[in-house]
Design a protein around this motif. Structure first.
Motif, PDB file in Angstrom:
ATOM      1  N   HIS A  51      76.400  54.002  22.890  1.00  0.00           N
ATOM      2  CA  HIS A  51      77.241  54.837  23.743  1.00  0.00           C
ATOM      3  C   HIS A  51      77.194  54.306  25.172  1.00  0.00           C
ATOM      4  CE1 HIS A  51      73.874  56.999  25.738  1.00  0.00           C
ATOM      5  NE2 HIS A  51      73.256  56.719  24.607  1.00  0.00           N
ATOM      6  N   THR A  52      78.215  54.641  25.939  1.00  0.00           N
ATOM      7  CA  THR A  52      78.252  54.301  27.366  1.00  0.00           C
ATOM      8  C   THR A  52      79.270  55.171  28.077  1.00  0.00           C
ATOM      9  OG1 THR A  52      78.255  52.462  28.941  1.00  0.00           O
ATOM     10  CG2 THR A  52      80.035  52.497  27.333  1.00  0.00           C
ATOM     11  N   GLU A  53      79.166  55.203  29.394  1.00  0.00           N
ATOM     12  CA  GLU A  53      80.125  55.935  30.203  1.00  0.00           C
ATOM     13  C   GLU A  53      81.472  55.204  30.145  1.00  0.00           C
ATOM     14  OE1 GLU A  53      77.296  54.587  31.375  1.00  0.00           O
ATOM     15  OE2 GLU A  53      76.003  56.302  31.785  1.00  0.00           O
ATOM     16  N   PRO A  54      82.587  55.932  30.154  1.00  0.00           N
ATOM     17  CA  PRO A  54      83.900  55.275  30.079  1.00  0.00           C
ATOM     18  C   PRO A  54      84.114  54.215  31.162  1.00  0.00           C
ATOM     19  CG  PRO A  54      84.165  57.601  29.683  1.00  0.00           C
ATOM     20  CD  PRO A  54      82.726  57.396  30.090  1.00  0.00           C
ATOM     21  N   GLN A  55      83.624  54.455  32.362  1.00  0.00           N
ATOM     22  CA  GLN A  55      83.829  53.482  33.433  1.00  0.00           C
ATOM     23  C   GLN A  55      83.032  52.198  33.217  1.00  0.00           C
ATOM     24  OE1 GLN A  55      82.579  56.547  33.801  1.00  0.00           O
ATOM     25  NE2 GLN A  55      80.790  56.563  35.133  1.00  0.00           N
ATOM     26  N   ASN A  56      82.036  52.209  32.330  1.00  0.00           N
ATOM     27  CA  ASN A  56      81.236  51.017  32.039  1.00  0.00           C
ATOM     28  C   ASN A  56      81.569  50.385  30.688  1.00  0.00           C
ATOM     29  OD1 ASN A  56      79.852  51.440  34.433  1.00  0.00           O
ATOM     30  ND2 ASN A  56      78.291  52.685  33.445  1.00  0.00           N
ATOM     31  N   SER A  57      82.585  50.887  30.025  1.00  0.00           N
ATOM     32  CA  SER A  57      82.862  50.462  28.649  1.00  0.00           C
ATOM     33  C   SER A  57      83.338  49.019  28.524  1.00  0.00           C
ATOM     34  CB  SER A  57      83.888  51.393  28.007  1.00  0.00           C
ATOM     35  OG  SER A  57      85.102  51.341  28.729  1.00  0.00           O
ATOM     36  N   SER A  58      83.836  48.432  29.597  1.00  0.00           N
ATOM     37  CA  SER A  58      84.296  47.050  29.483  1.00  0.00           C
ATOM     38  C   SER A  58      83.149  46.055  29.647  1.00  0.00           C
ATOM     39  CB  SER A  58      85.394  46.755  30.510  1.00  0.00           C
ATOM     40  OG  SER A  58      84.891  46.931  31.823  1.00  0.00           O
ATOM     41  N   GLY A  59      81.974  46.546  30.009  1.00  0.00           N
ATOM     42  CA  GLY A  59      80.810  45.679  30.127  1.00  0.00           C
ATOM     43  C   GLY A  59      80.210  45.383  28.771  1.00  0.00           C
ATOM     44  N   SER A  60      79.328  44.423  28.726  1.00  0.00           N
ATOM     45  CA  SER A  60      78.731  44.051  27.449  1.00  0.00           C
ATOM     46  C   SER A  60      77.506  44.892  27.110  1.00  0.00           C
ATOM     47  CB  SER A  60      78.346  42.565  27.467  1.00  0.00           C
ATOM     48  OG  SER A  60      77.443  42.319  28.524  1.00  0.00           O
ATOM     49  N   TYR A  61      77.002  45.675  28.057  1.00  0.00           N
ATOM     50  CA  TYR A  61      75.815  46.482  27.785  1.00  0.00           C
ATOM     51  C   TYR A  61      76.204  47.921  27.471  1.00  0.00           C
ATOM     52  CZ  TYR A  61      71.332  48.748  28.114  1.00  0.00           C
ATOM     53  OH  TYR A  61      70.222  49.479  27.819  1.00  0.00           O
ATOM     54  N   TRP A  62      75.861  48.372  26.288  1.00  0.00           N
ATOM     55  CA  TRP A  62      76.006  49.765  25.886  1.00  0.00           C
ATOM     56  C   TRP A  62      74.603  50.250  25.542  1.00  0.00           C
ATOM     57  CZ3 TRP A  62      80.713  52.320  23.524  1.00  0.00           C
ATOM     58  CH2 TRP A  62      81.898  51.757  24.001  1.00  0.00           C
ATOM     59  N   TYR A  63      74.355  51.547  25.703  1.00  0.00           N
ATOM     60  CA  TYR A  63      73.049  52.119  25.375  1.00  0.00           C
ATOM     61  C   TYR A  63      72.935  52.289  23.862  1.00  0.00           C
ATOM     62  CZ  TYR A  63      73.866  53.587  30.204  1.00  0.00           C
ATOM     63  OH  TYR A  63      74.193  53.614  31.528  1.00  0.00           O
ATOM     64  N   MET A  64      71.820  51.871  23.312  1.00  0.00           N
ATOM     65  CA  MET A  64      71.614  52.045  21.879  1.00  0.00           C
ATOM     66  C   MET A  64      71.127  53.472  21.622  1.00  0.00           C
ATOM     67  SD  MET A  64      69.519  49.731  19.179  1.00  0.00           S
ATOM     68  CE  MET A  64      70.756  48.457  19.270  1.00  0.00           C
ATOM     69  N   TRP A  65      71.727  54.113  20.653  1.00  0.00           N
ATOM     70  CA  TRP A  65      71.292  55.438  20.211  1.00  0.00           C
ATOM     71  C   TRP A  65      70.250  55.215  19.123  1.00  0.00           C
ATOM     72  CZ3 TRP A  65      71.226  60.393  21.369  1.00  0.00           C
ATOM     73  CH2 TRP A  65      70.967  61.330  20.379  1.00  0.00           C
ATOM     74  N   LYS A  66      69.015  55.427  19.471  1.00  0.00           N
ATOM     75  CA  LYS A  66      67.896  55.174  18.560  1.00  0.00           C
ATOM     76  C   LYS A  66      67.906  53.700  18.147  1.00  0.00           C
ATOM     77  CE  LYS A  66      67.785  59.966  17.038  1.00  0.00           C
ATOM     78  NZ  LYS A  66      67.769  60.880  15.908  1.00  0.00           N
ATOM     79  N   LEU A  67      67.296  53.382  17.026  1.00  0.00           N
ATOM     80  CA  LEU A  67      67.289  52.005  16.521  1.00  0.00           C
ATOM     81  C   LEU A  67      68.416  51.838  15.502  1.00  0.00           C
ATOM     82  CD1 LEU A  67      63.467  51.465  15.965  1.00  0.00           C
ATOM     83  CD2 LEU A  67      64.896  50.477  17.775  1.00  0.00           C
ATOM     84  N   PRO A  68      68.815  50.597  15.209  1.00  0.00           N
ATOM     85  CA  PRO A  68      69.773  50.427  14.112  1.00  0.00           C
ATOM     86  C   PRO A  68      69.192  51.041  12.837  1.00  0.00           C
ATOM     87  CG  PRO A  68      69.547  48.386  15.328  1.00  0.00           C
ATOM     88  CD  PRO A  68      68.491  49.323  15.851  1.00  0.00           C
ATOM     89  N   MET A  69      70.056  51.508  11.974  1.00  0.00           N
ATOM     90  CA  MET A  69      69.637  52.195  10.753  1.00  0.00           C
ATOM     91  C   MET A  69      69.492  51.180   9.626  1.00  0.00           C
ATOM     92  SD  MET A  69      71.960  55.590  11.226  1.00  0.00           S
ATOM     93  CE  MET A  69      73.122  54.970  12.445  1.00  0.00           C
ATOM     94  N   PHE A  70      68.454  50.353   9.737  1.00  0.00           N
ATOM     95  CA  PHE A  70      68.224  49.274   8.777  1.00  0.00           C
ATOM     96  C   PHE A  70      68.137  49.811   7.355  1.00  0.00           C
ATOM     97  CE2 PHE A  70      66.276  47.725  12.755  1.00  0.00           C
ATOM     98  CZ  PHE A  70      67.099  46.615  12.950  1.00  0.00           C
ATOM     99  N   GLY A  71      69.011  49.307   6.489  1.00  0.00           N
ATOM    100  CA  GLY A  71      68.977  49.674   5.082  1.00  0.00           C
ATOM    101  C   GLY A  71      69.552  51.037   4.755  1.00  0.00           C
TER     102      GLY A  71
END
Length: 118
Positions: A51-71
């Protein structure tokens, strides 16, 4: 030959920005989002939520919500996490990613909840 449609988009107008192919289409319904999650699961990709703020959405950094859901293969659990991220950050864009282990890249990435621009 038909006219090409111009998609008005600018850095100064966060609500006009496009993120990826799906952002040029109407917002997906719950059933369409579920189908995209199923597509990710069917390919054995690891889902993740960012997720990220709309004004920062064109950047390459987005905040990860928890860890990836491996498997994770339960579509309902994946959707619950996406909704939890949206509920925790209602003004942010929330995107679903499918990480392809074999290619070691993103196999899919789409904004599934759009936030409100500041």
């Amino acid at each position: 030959m038909s006219e090409m449609q111009d998609y008005k988009s600018s850095l100064s107008d966060a609500s006009s920005r496009k993120f990826e192919t799906f952002s040029y289409l109407p917002a997906m319904s719950d059933e369409q989002i579920r189908a995209q999650v199923q597509y990710i699961v069917d390919r054995g990709w690891n889902p993740a939520i960012e997720h990220t703020e709309p004004q920062n959405s064109s950047g390459s950094y987005w905040y990860m919500w928890k860890l990836p859901m491996f498997g994770e293969t339960d579509v309902d659990r994946i959707l619950q996490e996406a909704e939890a991220a949206h509920k925790a950050h209602p003004d942010n864009h929330v995107r679903l990613i499918g990480y392809d282990n074999f290619a070691q890249s993103q196999g899919a990435s789409m904004v599934i909840f759009r936030g409100t621009p500041a």
